[in-house]
Motif scaffolding. Structure first.
Motif, PDB file in Angstrom:
ATOM      1  N   ALA A   1     -61.028  51.902 124.573  1.00 52.94           N
ATOM      2  CA  ALA A   1     -60.202  52.911 123.897  1.00 52.94           C
ATOM      3  C   ALA A   1     -58.850  52.311 123.523  1.00 52.94           C
ATOM      4  CB  ALA A   1     -59.994  54.108 124.814  1.00 52.94           C
ATOM      5  N   VAL A   2     -58.396  52.612 122.324  1.00 50.06           N
ATOM      6  CA  VAL A   2     -57.013  52.311 121.948  1.00 50.06           C
ATOM      7  C   VAL A   2     -56.228  53.620 122.058  1.00 50.06           C
ATOM      8  CG1 VAL A   2     -55.454  51.498 120.146  1.00 50.06           C
ATOM      9  CG2 VAL A   2     -57.732  50.462 120.386  1.00 50.06           C
ATOM     10  N   ASP A   3     -55.160  53.553 122.821  1.00 46.94           N
ATOM     11  CA  ASP A   3     -54.334  54.724 123.131  1.00 46.94           C
ATOM     12  C   ASP A   3     -52.987  54.517 122.428  1.00 46.94           C
ATOM     13  OD1 ASP A   3     -52.738  56.641 124.310  1.00 46.94           O
ATOM     14  OD2 ASP A   3     -52.924  55.854 126.351  1.00 46.94           O
ATOM     15  N   TRP A   4     -52.835  55.163 121.262  1.00 44.38           N
ATOM     16  CA  TRP A   4     -51.601  55.029 120.477  1.00 44.38           C
ATOM     17  C   TRP A   4     -50.503  55.905 121.080  1.00 44.38           C
ATOM     18  CZ3 TRP A   4     -52.744  51.400 116.926  1.00 44.38           C
ATOM     19  CH2 TRP A   4     -54.053  51.313 116.462  1.00 44.38           C
TER      20      TRP A   4
ATOM     21  N   ASP B   1     -62.272  51.031 129.510  1.00 41.14           N
ATOM     22  CA  ASP B   1     -60.960  50.392 129.616  1.00 41.14           C
ATOM     23  C   ASP B   1     -60.125  50.753 128.393  1.00 41.14           C
ATOM     24  OD1 ASP B   1     -61.673  49.257 132.012  1.00 41.14           O
ATOM     25  OD2 ASP B   1     -62.351  47.379 131.110  1.00 41.14           O
ATOM     26  N   ARG B   2     -58.808  50.673 128.572  1.00 36.82           N
ATOM     27  CA  ARG B   2     -57.893  51.219 127.563  1.00 36.82           C
ATOM     28  C   ARG B   2     -56.784  50.212 127.245  1.00 36.82           C
ATOM     29  NH1 ARG B   2     -52.956  54.338 128.641  1.00 36.82           N
ATOM     30  NH2 ARG B   2     -53.390  53.990 130.842  1.00 36.82           N
ATOM     31  N   TYR B   3     -56.478  50.134 125.942  1.00 34.83           N
ATOM     32  CA  TYR B   3     -55.297  49.403 125.485  1.00 34.83           C
ATOM     33  C   TYR B   3     -54.243  50.428 125.107  1.00 34.83           C
ATOM     34  CZ  TYR B   3     -58.784  45.724 124.523  1.00 34.83           C
ATOM     35  OH  TYR B   3     -59.803  44.804 124.597  1.00 34.83           O
ATOM     36  N   ARG B   4     -53.032  50.318 125.624  1.00 33.66           N
ATOM     37  CA  ARG B   4     -51.929  51.165 125.171  1.00 33.66           C
ATOM     38  C   ARG B   4     -51.237  50.417 124.028  1.00 33.66           C
ATOM     39  NH1 ARG B   4     -49.843  56.355 124.646  1.00 33.66           N
ATOM     40  NH2 ARG B   4     -47.638  56.422 125.194  1.00 33.66           N
ATOM     41  N   ALA B   5     -51.432  50.901 122.806  1.00 33.92           N
ATOM     42  CA  ALA B   5     -50.884  50.192 121.641  1.00 33.92           C
ATOM     43  C   ALA B   5     -49.377  50.418 121.545  1.00 33.92           C
ATOM     44  CB  ALA B   5     -51.584  50.680 120.384  1.00 33.92           C
TER      45      ALA B   5
ATOM     46  N   GLU C   1     -53.818  44.492 129.084  1.00 35.61           N
ATOM     47  CA  GLU C   1     -52.579  43.962 128.504  1.00 35.61           C
ATOM     48  C   GLU C   1     -52.866  43.014 127.350  1.00 35.61           C
ATOM     49  OE1 GLU C   1     -49.831  45.319 129.294  1.00 35.61           O
ATOM     50  OE2 GLU C   1     -50.566  46.386 131.064  1.00 35.61           O
ATOM     51  N   THR C   2     -54.145  42.800 127.057  1.00 40.21           N
ATOM     52  CA  THR C   2     -54.525  41.961 125.916  1.00 40.21           C
ATOM     53  C   THR C   2     -54.651  42.844 124.675  1.00 40.21           C
ATOM     54  OG1 THR C   2     -56.801  42.288 126.641  1.00 40.21           O
ATOM     55  CG2 THR C   2     -55.703  40.258 127.350  1.00 40.21           C
ATOM     56  N   THR C   3     -55.301  42.358 123.616  1.00 41.35           N
ATOM     57  CA  THR C   3     -55.538  43.204 122.439  1.00 41.35           C
ATOM     58  C   THR C   3     -57.036  43.223 122.133  1.00 41.35           C
ATOM     59  OG1 THR C   3     -55.373  41.393 120.839  1.00 41.35           O
ATOM     60  CG2 THR C   3     -53.310  42.540 121.422  1.00 41.35           C
ATOM     61  N   PRO C   4     -57.490  44.266 121.432  1.00 42.15           N
ATOM     62  CA  PRO C   4     -58.906  44.300 121.059  1.00 42.15           C
ATOM     63  C   PRO C   4     -59.332  43.062 120.268  1.00 42.15           C
ATOM     64  CG  PRO C   4     -57.923  46.471 120.781  1.00 42.15           C
ATOM     65  CD  PRO C   4     -56.793  45.533 121.113  1.00 42.15           C
ATOM     66  N   ARG C   5     -58.492  42.626 119.332  1.00 38.79           N
ATOM     67  CA  ARG C   5     -58.890  41.444 118.555  1.00 38.79           C
ATOM     68  C   ARG C   5     -59.100  40.239 119.469  1.00 38.79           C
ATOM     69  NH1 ARG C   5     -59.167  39.446 113.621  1.00 38.79           N
ATOM     70  NH2 ARG C   5     -58.011  40.996 112.433  1.00 38.79           N
ATOM     71  N   ALA C   6     -58.160  40.029 120.383  1.00 40.31           N
ATOM     72  CA  ALA C   6     -58.270  38.872 121.276  1.00 40.31           C
ATOM     73  C   ALA C   6     -59.531  38.970 122.135  1.00 40.31           C
ATOM     74  CB  ALA C   6     -57.025  38.789 122.158  1.00 40.31           C
ATOM     75  N   ASP C   7     -59.964  40.202 122.426  1.00 44.52           N
ATOM     76  CA  ASP C   7     -61.119  40.398 123.307  1.00 44.52           C
ATOM     77  C   ASP C   7     -62.429  40.589 122.528  1.00 44.52           C
ATOM     78  OD1 ASP C   7     -59.298  40.264 125.361  1.00 44.52           O
ATOM     79  OD2 ASP C   7     -59.118  42.450 125.590  1.00 44.52           O
ATOM     80  N   GLY C   8     -62.360  40.500 121.188  1.00 50.06           N
ATOM     81  CA  GLY C   8     -63.584  40.596 120.385  1.00 50.06           C
ATOM     82  C   GLY C   8     -64.036  42.012 120.089  1.00 50.06           C
ATOM     83  N   PHE C   9     -63.092  42.976 120.095  1.00 49.78           N
ATOM     84  CA  PHE C   9     -63.433  44.376 119.798  1.00 49.78           C
ATOM     85  C   PHE C   9     -62.909  44.764 118.404  1.00 49.78           C
ATOM     86  CE2 PHE C   9     -64.186  44.235 124.231  1.00 49.78           C
ATOM     87  CZ  PHE C   9     -65.013  45.297 124.563  1.00 49.78           C
TER      88      PHE C   9
ATOM     89  N   SER D   1     -53.931  45.117 112.774  1.00 48.53           N
ATOM     90  CA  SER D   1     -54.887  44.014 112.726  1.00 48.53           C
ATOM     91  C   SER D   1     -55.294  43.603 114.154  1.00 48.53           C
ATOM     92  CB  SER D   1     -54.227  42.863 111.973  1.00 48.53           C
ATOM     93  OG  SER D   1     -55.043  41.747 112.007  1.00 48.53           O
ATOM     94  N   ASP D   2     -54.316  43.532 115.057  1.00 45.07           N
ATOM     95  CA  ASP D   2     -54.595  43.158 116.447  1.00 45.07           C
ATOM     96  C   ASP D   2     -55.386  44.229 117.202  1.00 45.07           C
ATOM     97  OD1 ASP D   2     -53.392  40.720 116.376  1.00 45.07           O
ATOM     98  OD2 ASP D   2     -51.492  41.376 117.247  1.00 45.07           O
ATOM     99  N   TYR D   3     -55.112  45.508 116.904  1.00 45.94           N
ATOM    100  CA  TYR D   3     -55.720  46.580 117.714  1.00 45.94           C
ATOM    101  C   TYR D   3     -57.012  47.136 117.119  1.00 45.94           C
ATOM    102  CZ  TYR D   3     -52.099  46.383 121.153  1.00 45.94           C
ATOM    103  OH  TYR D   3     -51.295  45.927 122.169  1.00 45.94           O
ATOM    104  N   LEU D   4     -57.266  46.846 115.826  1.00 44.19           N
ATOM    105  CA  LEU D   4     -58.485  47.365 115.204  1.00 44.19           C
ATOM    106  C   LEU D   4     -59.380  46.263 114.651  1.00 44.19           C
ATOM    107  CD1 LEU D   4     -56.783  50.320 113.278  1.00 44.19           C
ATOM    108  CD2 LEU D   4     -57.991  50.431 115.473  1.00 44.19           C
ATOM    109  N   SER D   5     -58.889  45.047 114.655  1.00 44.76           N
ATOM    110  CA  SER D   5     -59.601  43.910 114.042  1.00 44.76           C
ATOM    111  C   SER D   5     -59.897  44.178 112.569  1.00 44.76           C
ATOM    112  CB  SER D   5     -60.886  43.586 114.811  1.00 44.76           C
ATOM    113  OG  SER D   5     -60.569  43.037 116.065  1.00 44.76           O
ATOM    114  N   VAL D   6     -58.868  44.522 111.838  1.00 43.89           N
ATOM    115  CA  VAL D   6     -59.022  44.669 110.376  1.00 43.89           C
ATOM    116  C   VAL D   6     -58.210  43.563 109.701  1.00 43.89           C
ATOM    117  CG1 VAL D   6     -59.538  47.120 110.307  1.00 43.89           C
ATOM    118  CG2 VAL D   6     -57.153  46.388 110.342  1.00 43.89           C
ATOM    119  N   GLU D   7     -58.675  43.211 108.500  1.00 43.71           N
ATOM    120  CA  GLU D   7     -58.006  42.121 107.760  1.00 43.71           C
ATOM    121  C   GLU D   7     -57.388  42.610 106.474  1.00 43.71           C
ATOM    122  OE1 GLU D   7     -61.570  41.272 108.566  1.00 43.71           O
ATOM    123  OE2 GLU D   7     -60.637  40.781 110.492  1.00 43.71           O
TER     124      GLU D   7
END
Ligand code: KQY
Length: 368
Positions: A110-113, A146-150, A6-14, A193-199
């Motif tokens: 995994a990010v699951d769009w 583990d998976r994030y549902r975006a 339930e977090t995001t990749p950016r928050a978790d350092g991915f 930005s949150d799900y891919l850590s891009v700026e």
């Protein structure tokens, strides 16, 4: 246990790594639907098998296949290719599969769009798409990641990352009201930005002329390495593609990436226009709600739709005079990889190409 986070990749350092970073393997799906692939998908199946075999020269390949086609796929695919049962609505792993992210400490997730078949009921390419929308979660289960549902509709073919904070995409697709109608450009950027850590976002205008995905970036432009891109091109000013590619060239020329670099842009001339023949059209079942495959329709042919695997580049060829110059250019751009050209007309007839049918799973990075 495989978790839905339930977090995001950016928050978790991915972050999303670039395709040219090392892979653990490649995922594909097996084509079969007769309203998209002619002659019961048999010619396309041969082409997919050739793509899988070429990629397998560099890394492990897994092909997901429906229960109906399991035995046939197993028989047609080379023995070193893993075949697993995954129900699906069609065979575009780039778009319905997961976008993997890494943390540099050995972690892969995994990010699951959300997937809506390239536009849902507003111009989407088929209905239903519920099985496609489950593919990313099934891949995550099989790989025990583990998976994030975006929270947005997105297809993997609509984004390219340089792995260093830059994302390349198109307005035609990501800002299309048939994807995320309630969201502004800024809101979409915030989710990515949150799900891919891009700026940094580099927005092109449109994708390839007549691309039925609403202009996926992976058919018009890609990263070769950080700071270097390849762009589909035509010198023919009368071709509708000319203005699209010229506009993309200008935007790329004006852009800087997340590290402040100007981009080096390599133009790769497109093949001559590829039109559906009467014979090809007559081999596709007509089904209301599916994308028509009418004689004379132009297909979105581009050499940019190649796939970067460990040690090899797998690129489409079309039996066109531009094939060899494109192969030489791509080989020069990737001197450390061997370029394998696979005849891809049968994939193009289904509406996409080699990049669209593949999805990289990055190697865990930084594991001790
Ligand atoms: O090009 C792609 N990424 C997918 C094309 C889907 C076409 C469905 N008929």
């Amino acid at each position: 246990m495989v978790r839905k986070l339930e977090t995001t990749p950016r928050a978790d350092g991915f972050r999303m790594p670039a395709e040219f970073e090392p892979h653990a393997g490649t995922w594909m799906l097996w084509p079969e639907r007769p309203d998209n692939w002619r002659l019961g998908a048999k010619p396309a199946q041969h082409a997919f098998a050739a793509v899988a075999a070429a990629i397998a020269e560099g890394e492990p390949v897994t092909v997901g296949v429906s229960p109906r086609q399991f035995q046939n796929a197993r028989a047609m695919l080379a023995p070193e290719i893993r075949v697993v049962e995954i129900s699906n609505d069609d065979s575009w792993m780039r778009d319905c599969g997961p976008t993997f992210v890494v943390d540099g400490k050995g972690g892969v997730r995994a990010v699951d769009w959300i997937f809506n078949a390239w536009g849902g009921l507003d111009g989407g390419l088929y209905f239903p798409w519920d099985q496609d929308d489950l593919v990313a979660s099934k891949v995550a289960e099989i790989e025990r990641v583990d998976r994030y549902r975006a929270p947005i509709v997105l297809e993997g073919g609509s984004i390219h990352a340089d792995g260093e904070g830059t994302l390349l995409t198109t307005e035609e697709c990501l800002l299309n009201p048939n994807r995320n109608p309630g969201l502004t450009r800024e809101q979409i950027e915030a989710v990515l930005s949150d799900y891919l850590s891009v700026e940094k976002f580099i927005w092109l205008g449109r994708g390839v002329y007549e691309d039925e995905t609403n202009g996926h970036v992976d058919n018009i432009c890609c990263f070769v390495r950080p700071g270097v891109v390849a762009l589909t091109w035509t010198d023919d000013k009368a071709d509708p593609q000319y203005e699209i590619s010229r506009d993309a060239f200008e935007r790329l020329s004006a852009a800087t990436d997340a590290k402040g670099r100007k981009l080096e842009i390599h133009r790769i001339h497109q093949p001559d226009p590829v039109l559906i023949t009467a014979e090809e059209s007559s081999g596709v079942d007509t089904v209301e709600g599916s994308q028509p495959r009418t004689e004379g329709m132009r297909l979105a042919a581009s050499y940019i739709n190649f796939y970067i695997a460990n040690g090899v580049i797998v690129m489409p060829s079309f039996g066109d005079p531009h094939d060899e110059p494109a192969r030489e250019q791509i080989a020069a751009l990737f001197p450390e990889r061997r370029v394998i050209a696979v005849p891809a007309r049968e994939i193009l007839l289904g509406g996409g190409n080699i990049h669209c049918i593949t999805q990289q799973q990055p190697a865990p990075r930084g594991k001790s």
